[in-house]
Design a protein around this motif. Structure first.
Motif, PDB file in Angstrom:
ATOM      1  N   PRO A   1      17.945 -29.109  37.179  1.00  0.00           N
ATOM      2  CA  PRO A   1      18.316 -30.214  36.274  1.00  0.00           C
ATOM      3  C   PRO A   1      19.785 -30.619  36.384  1.00  0.00           C
ATOM      4  O   PRO A   1      20.142 -31.733  35.995  1.00  0.00           O
ATOM      5  CB  PRO A   1      18.009 -29.636  34.879  1.00  0.00           C
ATOM      6  N   SER A   2      20.623 -29.737  36.929  1.00  0.00           N
ATOM      7  CA  SER A   2      22.049 -30.033  37.049  1.00  0.00           C
ATOM      8  C   SER A   2      22.399 -30.714  38.366  1.00  0.00           C
ATOM      9  O   SER A   2      23.577 -30.758  38.741  1.00  0.00           O
ATOM     10  CB  SER A   2      22.866 -28.741  36.925  1.00  0.00           C
ATOM     11  N   PHE A   3      21.398 -31.240  39.084  1.00  0.00           N
ATOM     12  CA  PHE A   3      21.705 -31.876  40.368  1.00  0.00           C
ATOM     13  C   PHE A   3      22.756 -32.967  40.180  1.00  0.00           C
ATOM     14  O   PHE A   3      22.820 -33.633  39.149  1.00  0.00           O
ATOM     15  CB  PHE A   3      20.443 -32.442  41.027  1.00  0.00           C
ATOM     16  N   THR A   4      23.598 -33.131  41.188  1.00  0.00           N
ATOM     17  CA  THR A   4      24.590 -34.210  41.170  1.00  0.00           C
ATOM     18  C   THR A   4      24.174 -35.278  42.163  1.00  0.00           C
ATOM     19  O   THR A   4      23.329 -35.043  43.040  1.00  0.00           O
ATOM     20  CB  THR A   4      25.995 -33.682  41.502  1.00  0.00           C
ATOM     21  N   ILE A   5      24.774 -36.450  42.022  1.00  0.00           N
ATOM     22  CA  ILE A   5      24.378 -37.603  42.830  1.00  0.00           C
ATOM     23  C   ILE A   5      25.548 -38.030  43.699  1.00  0.00           C
ATOM     24  O   ILE A   5      26.644 -38.278  43.186  1.00  0.00           O
ATOM     25  CB  ILE A   5      23.923 -38.778  41.935  1.00  0.00           C
ATOM     26  N   HIS A   6      25.323 -38.114  44.978  1.00  0.00           N
ATOM     27  CA  HIS A   6      26.342 -38.574  45.908  1.00  0.00           C
ATOM     28  C   HIS A   6      26.354 -40.092  45.977  1.00  0.00           C
ATOM     29  O   HIS A   6      25.295 -40.719  46.103  1.00  0.00           O
ATOM     30  CB  HIS A   6      26.060 -38.030  47.312  1.00  0.00           C
ATOM     31  N   ASP A   7      27.547 -40.683  45.911  1.00  0.00           N
ATOM     32  CA  ASP A   7      27.647 -42.106  46.192  1.00  0.00           C
ATOM     33  C   ASP A   7      27.584 -42.303  47.706  1.00  0.00           C
ATOM     34  O   ASP A   7      27.455 -41.344  48.475  1.00  0.00           O
ATOM     35  CB  ASP A   7      28.910 -42.708  45.582  1.00  0.00           C
ATOM     36  N   ARG A   8      27.682 -43.539  48.155  1.00  0.00           N
ATOM     37  CA  ARG A   8      27.485 -43.814  49.582  1.00  0.00           C
ATOM     38  C   ARG A   8      28.518 -43.105  50.451  1.00  0.00           C
ATOM     39  O   ARG A   8      28.200 -42.586  51.522  1.00  0.00           O
ATOM     40  CB  ARG A   8      27.555 -45.326  49.836  1.00  0.00           C
ATOM     41  N   GLU A   9      29.758 -43.064  49.990  1.00  0.00           N
ATOM     42  CA  GLU A   9      30.802 -42.442  50.799  1.00  0.00           C
ATOM     43  C   GLU A   9      30.595 -40.936  50.909  1.00  0.00           C
ATOM     44  O   GLU A   9      30.732 -40.350  51.983  1.00  0.00           O
ATOM     45  CB  GLU A   9      32.179 -42.744  50.205  1.00  0.00           C
ATOM     46  N   ASP A  10      30.242 -40.291  49.791  1.00  0.00           N
ATOM     47  CA  ASP A  10      30.004 -38.852  49.830  1.00  0.00           C
ATOM     48  C   ASP A  10      28.772 -38.524  50.669  1.00  0.00           C
ATOM     49  O   ASP A  10      28.750 -37.522  51.392  1.00  0.00           O
ATOM     50  CB  ASP A  10      29.823 -38.308  48.413  1.00  0.00           C
ATOM     51  N   ALA A  11      27.746 -39.361  50.561  1.00  0.00           N
ATOM     52  CA  ALA A  11      26.549 -39.147  51.374  1.00  0.00           C
ATOM     53  C   ALA A  11      26.884 -39.241  52.859  1.00  0.00           C
ATOM     54  O   ALA A  11      26.420 -38.433  53.674  1.00  0.00           O
ATOM     55  CB  ALA A  11      25.471 -40.170  51.004  1.00  0.00           C
ATOM     56  N   ALA A  12      27.720 -40.241  53.208  1.00  0.00           N
ATOM     57  CA  ALA A  12      28.124 -40.381  54.611  1.00  0.00           C
ATOM     58  C   ALA A  12      28.938 -39.177  55.074  1.00  0.00           C
ATOM     59  O   ALA A  12      28.805 -38.724  56.224  1.00  0.00           O
ATOM     60  CB  ALA A  12      28.925 -41.670  54.794  1.00  0.00           C
ATOM     61  N   ASP A  13      29.784 -38.621  54.190  1.00  0.00           N
ATOM     62  CA  ASP A  13      30.580 -37.445  54.554  1.00  0.00           C
ATOM     63  C   ASP A  13      29.689 -36.236  54.812  1.00  0.00           C
ATOM     64  O   ASP A  13      29.921 -35.465  55.757  1.00  0.00           O
ATOM     65  CB  ASP A  13      31.581 -37.126  53.443  1.00  0.00           C
ATOM     66  N   LEU A  14      28.684 -36.035  53.962  1.00  0.00           N
ATOM     67  CA  LEU A  14      27.778 -34.901  54.167  1.00  0.00           C
ATOM     68  C   LEU A  14      26.984 -35.082  55.455  1.00  0.00           C
ATOM     69  O   LEU A  14      26.813 -34.134  56.239  1.00  0.00           O
ATOM     70  CB  LEU A  14      26.826 -34.762  52.973  1.00  0.00           C
ATOM     71  N   LEU A  15      26.510 -36.292  55.693  1.00  0.00           N
ATOM     72  CA  LEU A  15      25.765 -36.557  56.921  1.00  0.00           C
ATOM     73  C   LEU A  15      26.663 -36.340  58.145  1.00  0.00           C
ATOM     74  O   LEU A  15      26.227 -35.814  59.167  1.00  0.00           O
ATOM     75  CB  LEU A  15      25.220 -37.983  56.881  1.00  0.00           C
ATOM     76  N   ASN A  16      27.931 -36.694  58.010  1.00  0.00           N
ATOM     77  CA  ASN A  16      28.875 -36.507  59.117  1.00  0.00           C
ATOM     78  C   ASN A  16      29.124 -35.031  59.383  1.00  0.00           C
ATOM     79  O   ASN A  16      29.311 -34.610  60.530  1.00  0.00           O
ATOM     80  CB  ASN A  16      30.193 -37.213  58.800  1.00  0.00           C
ATOM     81  N   LEU A  17      29.129 -34.236  58.318  1.00  0.00           N
ATOM     82  CA  LEU A  17      29.288 -32.786  58.478  1.00  0.00           C
ATOM     83  C   LEU A  17      28.122 -32.211  59.276  1.00  0.00           C
ATOM     84  O   LEU A  17      28.315 -31.408  60.197  1.00  0.00           O
ATOM     85  CB  LEU A  17      29.383 -32.119  57.097  1.00  0.00           C
ATOM     86  N   VAL A  18      26.914 -32.644  58.939  1.00  0.00           N
ATOM     87  CA  VAL A  18      25.736 -32.194  59.690  1.00  0.00           C
ATOM     88  C   VAL A  18      25.808 -32.704  61.128  1.00  0.00           C
ATOM     89  O   VAL A  18      25.487 -31.976  62.081  1.00  0.00           O
ATOM     90  CB  VAL A  18      24.444 -32.691  59.002  1.00  0.00           C
ATOM     91  N   ARG A  19      26.231 -33.928  61.284  1.00  0.00           N
ATOM     92  CA  ARG A  19      26.389 -34.526  62.620  1.00  0.00           C
ATOM     93  C   ARG A  19      27.317 -33.686  63.482  1.00  0.00           C
ATOM     94  O   ARG A  19      27.049 -33.431  64.670  1.00  0.00           O
ATOM     95  CB  ARG A  19      26.928 -35.944  62.433  1.00  0.00           C
ATOM     96  N   HIS A  20      28.399 -33.210  62.891  1.00  0.00           N
ATOM     97  CA  HIS A  20      29.356 -32.384  63.629  1.00  0.00           C
ATOM     98  C   HIS A  20      28.760 -31.013  63.942  1.00  0.00           C
ATOM     99  O   HIS A  20      28.915 -30.489  65.059  1.00  0.00           O
ATOM    100  CB  HIS A  20      30.640 -32.248  62.814  1.00  0.00           C
ATOM    101  N   GLU A  21      28.069 -30.413  62.960  1.00  0.00           N
ATOM    102  CA  GLU A  21      27.484 -29.084  63.162  1.00  0.00           C
ATOM    103  C   GLU A  21      26.424 -29.087  64.253  1.00  0.00           C
ATOM    104  O   GLU A  21      26.232 -28.087  64.955  1.00  0.00           O
ATOM    105  CB  GLU A  21      26.899 -28.567  61.846  1.00  0.00           C
ATOM    106  N   LEU A  22      25.740 -30.216  64.423  1.00  0.00           N
ATOM    107  CA  LEU A  22      24.711 -30.320  65.467  1.00  0.00           C
ATOM    108  C   LEU A  22      25.306 -30.676  66.825  1.00  0.00           C
ATOM    109  O   LEU A  22      24.566 -30.792  67.816  1.00  0.00           O
ATOM    110  CB  LEU A  22      23.669 -31.372  65.071  1.00  0.00           C
ATOM    111  N   GLY A  23      26.615 -30.875  66.873  1.00  0.00           N
ATOM    112  CA  GLY A  23      27.270 -31.199  68.137  1.00  0.00           C
ATOM    113  C   GLY A  23      27.081 -32.632  68.580  1.00  0.00           C
ATOM    114  O   GLY A  23      27.389 -32.978  69.722  1.00  0.00           O
TER     115      GLY A  23
END
Length: 693
Positions: free
Chosen positions: A125-147
């Motif tokens: 129930p305590s989930f937080t919501i990412h705005d577009r910029e934060d979502a892009a940052d998280l996706l970019n982190l995964v993008r980097h981890e996958l090489g």
């Protein structure tokens, strides 16, 4: 006069559909096709009020809009109508219970329902919501981890990747189809994108966060689960939707789940104003809506326009009449005028800017406020030359689309602290917070996060972690703040004040212009008192952030009156006395990026229609004959030549007044050598030259 008496015949049919005196249980599906300026908001608010006045429980009405402001406006109108209708009444119904607790945007309503059912659908129930910029940052982190950021061939950037992901989720289309239709230049990365999106979903779930798209996706999935779907459905007797033409397939699926047989469902919209295909909205939702039910939904068309003059509507009707598929309607008005819309030919884009500036000033001298005039354009960069000309002439203006609160870096800092305290698994918020401390860079922050992840208590490992020397002095107070937030030791909203107090010295070191930015932080603290909890504050601020107040949002207003500049997309729902539309030529409207498919061209036609129907009294469509293009030195500068938009063919040119700027001057024929040219009274009256020796 009652609220029903103030409606025209079509509006009243829409308001009364399926409602008997004292009975609202037989309301079958209803589609209201509301033409531009036809009183859509009045009609929808009156229908909600009519339901309540005939016995509907306001707590069991779901009103879905596309902005919180629209929902608030609608609710206020409903309350006024009900209060007026019940004035002087006695008994239980005399107490106006017209406030609609389930009124808001699709995304805000989705977030609220997900929190209510979080335990049953596997969410915290305590989930937080990412705005577009934060979502892009998280996706970019995964993008980097996958090489994928190290690939020899250039992999799409985080913003493009997020757009692809979002379009696929909201459209419900398979990834190959989305790539082929919307992103063909990255189609060869299909396999890598699948891997990236799988990793992104896993990262969100591990962090206990949702992005904007998840709010609809999870809600739609809830409506496919029999037990939960029945429970959600049982909460509402009536579902009313504004701007239905702007819904995407995911939102249409949600509505179908809420009312499978259409009972109690009312949707209002205009197929001619469906212009958000780039967000995965589809005009098919509104075009196909009646046939989705058995018997088909009733259709009421609102054609009486209360905004524009007859000639403006005649031209707009002529433009949209060429649409390949539409609900037939012809807007009509009682506001007659001799002034047709003007097609103004100018030599180039520089002359276009000068022409508009002069006309705007002429209107102002004639008594029309700058705020009553607007310049609309297909894309934001189209107004660059105009902005320079307005600045040169000292004409104040506001361009819609400035930074929102959550897009300003200093506000994102403060919110990140609160978000991490709310959800200790939110790695993106934590990564940002740690780097606020002196001496902590990305590498050190990543190591700290790894340490936090191994602890049983969210922030206990931080207490025994030895930070870089530069952060030692601030460390104990920082750890105490985070532990207090996690344990909720300070009541809301005082905890935001505590965060602000801790952040202030770091803020002043982090931003050289801290004095300019500080107003945003103070306003944020003041705003917090309007929300009952930390979770509600974070959710609603993320989904519908107010505008920033500091210089970060653009140039401050230095004048009480100012011209409006806006993209056509941002102008929908607005109106002005005089409207100027830039670059009404092929390549701009329609955009040369939106002519690959017939449905794209049709949306561009609707975009022009929306621009035209914003005008109340004056409409000027500017037609530059060429554009000056700056190229690299090797190729030099050149001109691109343009032709009038294909959406105004010669067959409807009579709906417009043809003009040019600057106005063509009458040529003066010089007298022969040795003679003097004069204009006597006869020549002045008859228009003929007379030579005299």
């Amino acid at each position: 006069m009652t609220y029903l008496d103030s409606l025209n015949a079509a509006q009243r049919r829409a308001v009364e559909h399926g409602v008997s005196p004292g009975d609202t249980t037989s309301c079958g599906p209803l589609l209201v096709i509301a033409g531009a300026g036809s009183g859509k908001t009045t009609t929808l608010a009156s229908r909600v009020a009519h339901l309540i006045l005939n016995g509907a429980d306001p707590g069991r009405i779901l009103l879905l809009t596309f902005s919180r402001r629209a929902a608030d406006d609608m609710t206020r109108r409903v309350e006024r109508i009900v209060a007026s209708a019940l004035a002087g009444a006695t008994g239980p119904r005399s107490r106006s219970a017209a406030s609609i607790p389930w009124s808001g945007t699709f995304h805000a309503t989705g977030a609220r329902l997900l929190r209510l059912y979080a335990d049953r659908i596997g969410l915290a129930p305590s989930f937080t919501i990412h705005d577009r910029e934060d979502a892009a940052d998280l996706l970019n982190l995964v993008r980097h981890e996958l090489g994928l950021s190290d690939k020899a061939t250039r992999f799409p950037l985080k913003a493009t990747c997020l757009s692809i992901y979002s379009h696929a989720v909201n459209s419900g289309l398979d990834l190959p189809v989305v790539l082929a239709r919307q992103f063909p230049w990255v189609a060869n990365f299909e396999a890598e994108l699948r891997s990236l999106f799988d990793g992104y979903v896993a990262a969100k779930q591990a962090s206990g966060v949702l992005d904007y798209d998840d709010l609809l996706l999870y809600w739609a999935e809830m409506m496919r689960a029999d037990g939960i779907a029945a429970d959600v459905r049982a909460r509402f007797d009536h579902v009313l939707v504004d701007e239905y033409q702007d819904t995407n397939p995911l939102q249409a699926a949600i509505l179908k789940g809420l009312s499978p047989d259409g009972q109690g469902l009312t949707v209002v919209g205009d197929d001619a104003q469906a212009i958000y295909g780039f967000r995965a909205a589809t005009v098919r939702n509104i075009l196909d809506m009646p046939g989705q039910y058995d018997p088909p939904a009733a259709v009421v068309t609102l054609e009486e326009n209360y905004r524009s003059t007859v000639p403006i509507l005649a031209a707009a009707n002529a433009v949209i009449a060429f649409a390949a598929e539409r609900f037939t309607k012809n807007l009509r008005s009682v506001r007659d005028s001799a002034q047709k819309p003007r097609l103004v030919s100018v030599t180039d884009d520089i002359a276009q800017a000068t022409c508009i500036a002069e006309r705007v000033l002429a209107n102002r001298e004639a008594g029309m406020a700058l705020k009553s005039q607007a310049v609309l354009f297909r894309t934001a960069h189209h107004s660059m030359l105009l902005e320079l000309e307005l600045a040169r002439r000292n004409i104040p203006f506001v361009k819609f689309g400035g930074l929102k609160f959550l897009e300003a870096a200093h506000v994102k800092d403060l919110i990140a602290i609160l978000r991490w305290g709310e959800n200790p698994r939110d790695r993106i918020a934590a990564f940002r917070v740690l780097q606020m401390l002196p001496g902590v860079g990305p590498g050190t922050a990543a190591k700290m996060l790894d340490r936090v992840a191994t602890g049983d208590s969210p922030f206990a490992p931080l207490a025994i972690y030895r930070p870089p020397a530069a952060a030692l002095a601030a460390w104990p107070e920082f750890v105490a703040l985070m532990e207090d937030l996690a344990a909720r030791r300070t009541p809301w909203p005082a905890e935001l004040g505590a965060i602000h107090s801790w952040f202030l010295p770091h803020f002043e070191m982090r931003y050289p212009d801290a004095a300019v930015r500080s107003g945003d932080l103070e306003q944020l603290v003041r705003l917090s008192g309007q929300y009952r909890s930390r979770a509600q504050f974070l959710t609603e601020l993320t989904l519908d952030p107010p505008d920033a107040t500091s210089d970060e949002a653009g140039a401050p207003l230095l004048d009480e009156d100012y011209l409006i500049l806006s993209t056509i997309h941002s102008a929908k729902g607005q109106e002005w006395q005089a409207v100027f539309v830039l670059n009404v030529v092929d390549g701009c409207i329609p955009s040369d990026m939106a002519t690959g498919r017939q449905e794209d061209i049709e949306e561009e036609r609707r975009l022009l229609y929306v621009a035209m129907t914003r005008a109340k009294d004056e409409l000027h469509l500017l037609l530059p004959q060429r554009f000056h293009v700056h190229l690299q030195a090797r190729n030099g500068d050149r001109h691109l030549y343009a032709s009038r938009t294909r959406f105004i063919p010669a067959t409807i040119a009579g709906c417009f007044e043809q003009a040019s700027w600057p106005p063509r001057r009458r040529e003066v024929v010089p007298a022969p050598p040795g003679q003097t040219a004069t204009l006597d009274l006869k020549a002045r009256v008859g228009g003929m030259w007379k030579a005299r020796a």
